[in-house]
Write a protein that holds these residues in place. Structure first.
Motif, short mmCIF file in Angstrom:
data_model
loop_
_atom_site.label_atom_id
_atom_site.label_comp_id
_atom_site.label_asym_id
_atom_site.label_seq_id
_atom_site.Cartn_x
_atom_site.Cartn_y
_atom_site.Cartn_z
N LEU A 109 0.83 -1.21 0.00
CA LEU A 109 0.00 0.00 0.00
C LEU A 109 0.87 1.26 0.00
CD1 LEU A 109 -2.83 -1.06 2.48
CD2 LEU A 109 -3.08 -0.58 0.04
N ALA A 110 1.90 1.28 -0.83
CA ALA A 110 2.78 2.45 -0.89
C ALA A 110 2.01 3.70 -1.26
CB ALA A 110 3.92 2.20 -1.88
N GLY A 111 1.01 3.56 -2.11
CA GLY A 111 0.22 4.71 -2.54
C GLY A 111 -0.69 5.27 -1.47
N LEU A 112 -0.87 4.55 -0.39
CA LEU A 112 -1.76 5.00 0.69
C LEU A 112 -1.06 5.97 1.64
CD1 LEU A 112 -4.71 4.29 1.45
CD2 LEU A 112 -3.79 2.73 3.17
N ARG A 113 0.25 5.86 1.74
CA ARG A 113 1.06 6.68 2.66
C ARG A 113 0.54 6.55 4.09
NH1 ARG A 113 4.60 6.21 2.08
NH2 ARG A 113 5.66 8.05 2.89
N THR A 114 0.67 5.35 4.62
CA THR A 114 0.22 5.08 5.97
C THR A 114 1.32 4.43 6.78
OG1 THR A 114 -2.09 4.83 5.33
CG2 THR A 114 -1.43 3.80 7.39
N GLY A 115 1.58 5.00 7.96
CA GLY A 115 2.57 4.43 8.85
C GLY A 115 2.08 4.47 10.28
N PHE A 116 2.89 3.91 11.18
CA PHE A 116 2.53 3.87 12.60
C PHE A 116 3.79 4.10 13.42
CE2 PHE A 116 -0.50 1.29 10.32
CZ PHE A 116 -1.72 1.70 10.84
N THR A 117 3.64 4.91 14.46
CA THR A 117 4.70 5.10 15.44
C THR A 117 4.29 4.38 16.70
OG1 THR A 117 5.31 7.25 14.50
CG2 THR A 117 6.02 6.80 16.75
N LEU A 118 5.11 3.46 17.14
CA LEU A 118 4.81 2.61 18.30
C LEU A 118 5.75 2.98 19.44
CD1 LEU A 118 4.70 -0.81 16.36
CD2 LEU A 118 2.89 0.91 16.57
N ALA A 119 5.18 3.27 20.60
CA ALA A 119 6.01 3.69 21.74
C ALA A 119 5.16 3.68 23.00
CB ALA A 119 6.59 5.09 21.50
N ALA A 120 5.82 3.92 24.12
CA ALA A 120 5.11 4.05 25.39
C ALA A 120 4.18 5.26 25.34
CB ALA A 120 6.12 4.21 26.53
N PRO A 121 3.04 5.20 26.01
CA PRO A 121 2.10 6.33 26.00
C PRO A 121 2.74 7.65 26.40
CG PRO A 121 1.05 4.40 26.94
CD PRO A 121 2.49 4.03 26.74
N ASP A 122 3.67 7.63 27.36
CA ASP A 122 4.33 8.86 27.80
C ASP A 122 5.21 9.46 26.70
OD1 ASP A 122 3.11 8.65 30.24
OD2 ASP A 122 4.90 7.94 31.32
N VAL A 123 5.74 8.62 25.82
CA VAL A 123 6.54 9.11 24.70
C VAL A 123 5.63 9.70 23.62
CG1 VAL A 123 8.11 8.45 22.83
CG2 VAL A 123 8.45 7.53 25.13
N LEU A 124 4.51 9.03 23.39
CA LEU A 124 3.60 9.49 22.34
C LEU A 124 2.81 10.73 22.75
CD1 LEU A 124 2.12 6.17 20.89
CD2 LEU A 124 3.97 7.59 19.98
N ALA A 125 2.66 10.97 24.05
CA ALA A 125 1.84 12.11 24.51
C ALA A 125 2.30 13.44 23.93
CB ALA A 125 1.81 12.15 26.04
N PRO A 126 3.58 13.81 23.99
CA PRO A 126 3.99 15.08 23.38
C PRO A 126 3.92 15.05 21.86
CG PRO A 126 5.91 13.89 24.22
CD PRO A 126 4.70 13.16 24.71
N VAL A 127 4.11 13.89 21.26
CA VAL A 127 4.00 13.77 19.80
C VAL A 127 2.57 14.05 19.36
CG1 VAL A 127 4.35 12.27 17.80
CG2 VAL A 127 5.88 12.08 19.78
N ARG A 128 1.62 13.61 20.15
CA ARG A 128 0.21 13.84 19.82
C ARG A 128 -0.11 15.34 19.86
NH1 ARG A 128 -2.51 8.91 19.89
NH2 ARG A 128 -1.49 7.25 21.12
N LYS A 129 0.65 16.11 20.61
CA LYS A 129 0.44 17.57 20.64
C LYS A 129 0.96 18.23 19.37
CE LYS A 129 2.51 18.53 24.58
NZ LYS A 129 2.95 19.35 25.74
N VAL A 130 1.95 17.61 18.73
CA VAL A 130 2.64 18.20 17.58
C VAL A 130 2.01 17.79 16.25
CG1 VAL A 130 4.85 18.25 16.36
CG2 VAL A 130 4.81 18.38 18.85
N ILE A 131 1.44 16.59 16.18
CA ILE A 131 0.91 16.08 14.93
C ILE A 131 -0.24 16.96 14.42
CG2 ILE A 131 -0.81 14.52 15.94
CD1 ILE A 131 0.00 12.43 13.83
N ALA A 132 -0.41 17.00 13.11
CA ALA A 132 -1.49 17.79 12.50
C ALA A 132 -2.85 17.33 13.04
CB ALA A 132 -1.46 17.65 10.99
N PRO A 133 -3.85 18.23 13.08
CA PRO A 133 -5.13 17.88 13.70
C PRO A 133 -5.90 16.77 12.99
CG PRO A 133 -5.23 20.04 12.64
CD PRO A 133 -3.80 19.64 12.67
N TYR A 134 -5.76 16.66 11.67
CA TYR A 134 -6.47 15.61 10.92
C TYR A 134 -5.50 14.93 9.96
CZ TYR A 134 -10.60 18.02 12.67
OH TYR A 134 -11.55 18.60 13.49
#
Length: 352
Positions: free
Chosen positions: A214-239
């Motif tokens: 599914l290269a044309g879909l441009r879909t990925g996942f970042t896997l990490a502890a919730p505490d690591v992802l918490a600040p990333v969730r603040k930075v990522i685009a809203p949609y």
């Protein structure tokens, strides 16, 4: 032309040259590590006038189940590339912090750091492969992020989960160890995802572009502890995830679709073994890197042989590695596509 002055780091930036950014013409495409298996999807929407779920629950749950994690350990992104960018933007202060990487490796780590005016500690793959965790700890210095592409693009080299664990332990409270597993489905036993419960400074990047076809879909996942992802969730685009992408990704992560993906991976791995044999016996090839992933990287005796392939419509990915410009990465395609590689190998060598 605008007279607005660019920041120095952007003015001097060398952009990443993707396989598709080069406007090439050909008939056989083995230059972008794409799957030869195309997917048919059925789409049905009645609410495209509404904004999508920023992190679609069904997809997050499906990927968490697939990777053996909890949903709160999963963040969906626009390809693994966005995961790289988000980590650098979230954890590195421009003009002050740095990342570490092991060369040669995937070029977007450097481009992303350069874009955000973040320093680079450039180390060698040999250190990652042969050095101890203590050696690596000393070498990375004060780098905030340590990128490990596993399997590595373009060499195919791999790092054991024990080695990843020892590096994460050595860098605890000092740096995030980011393991890019874009090609991990081709050697699932090497995944570091199972280590996430033990190391809160470990991050794993994944994609649906390679084995999931599914290269044309441009879909990925970042896997990490919730505490690591918490600040990333603040930075990522809203949609960041469109409703169309979410529906296709959800379909790709059903049990039947995952079984089909693994069947295709098995076929591609066997095709790779056969191709390595052919490459190893060819007079055109001087070295074959037999690592993991859906590609083989080789050193070609003459650069003109690469040009000969391109002129015939066989498009593979030329590289400069180890200060030599006669390297070539060949994606594992269909039997018909790989037959074109075999035909090229049997052609008389191009004149110098």
């Amino acid at each position: 032309m605008s007279k607005i002055e660019l920041p120095e780091n952007i003015a001097s930036l060398s952009a990443y040259s993707s396989a598709k950014s080069e406007k090439l013409t050909g008939t056989t495409w083995l230059n972008a590590n794409e799957s030869p298996y195309s997917r048919r999807v059925n789409l049905n929407f009645d609410a495209l006038n509404r904004y999508p779920d920023p992190q679609p629950d069904a997809v997050i749950s499906a990927y968490a189940n697939y990777s053996g994690l909890n949903p709160e350990q999963v963040l969906m992104t626009r390809g693994a590339d966005e995961g790289i960018e988000l980590l650098v933007r979230t954890f590195c202060e421009p003009g002050k912090d740095s990342i570490a990487l092991f060369l040669p490796t995937y070029g977007m780590y450097k481009v992303t750091a350069d874009t955000h005016n973040v320093g680079i500690t450039a180390l060698e793959q040999n250190l990652l492969q042969q050095g101890s965790a203590t050696d690596i700890l000393k070498a990375v210095g004060k780098a905030k992020l340590v990128f490990i592409c596993n399997p590595n693009n373009p060499t195919g080299a791999t790092v054991s989960t024990d080695k990843i664990a020892s590096i994460a332990a050595a860098l605890k409270d000092k740096a995030l160890v980011v393991v890019d597993e874009a090609y991990i489905e081709f050697c699932e036993q090497l995944s570091a995802a199972s280590l996430l419960s033990d190391f809160d400074n470990l991050v794993v990047l994944r994609t649906l572009s390679k084995a999931f076809a599914l290269a044309g879909l441009r879909t990925g996942f970042t896997l990490a502890a919730p505490d690591v992802l918490a600040p990333v969730r603040k930075v990522i685009a809203p949609y960041p995830v469109s409703a169309v992408v979410a529906q296709i990704a959800q379909e790709a992560l059903t049990p039947d679709a995952i079984t089909q993906m693994r069947r295709q991976v098995s076929i591609l791995n066997k095709a790779k073994e056969k191709l390595i044999e052919v490459l190893g016996s060819s007079d055109k090839i001087t070295k074959v890197m037999t690592g993991q992933g859906n590609f083989v990287t080789v050193q070609v005796r003459q650069v003109n042989d690469i040009k000969q392939a391109m002129q015939s419509g066989l498009i593979m990915r030329p590289f400069t590695l180890f200060n030599e410009d006669n390297w070539l990465r060949i994606s594992i395609g269909s039997e018909q596509e790989l037959e074109q590689v075999r035909l090229w190998l049997t052609q008389p060598q191009a004149e110098k």
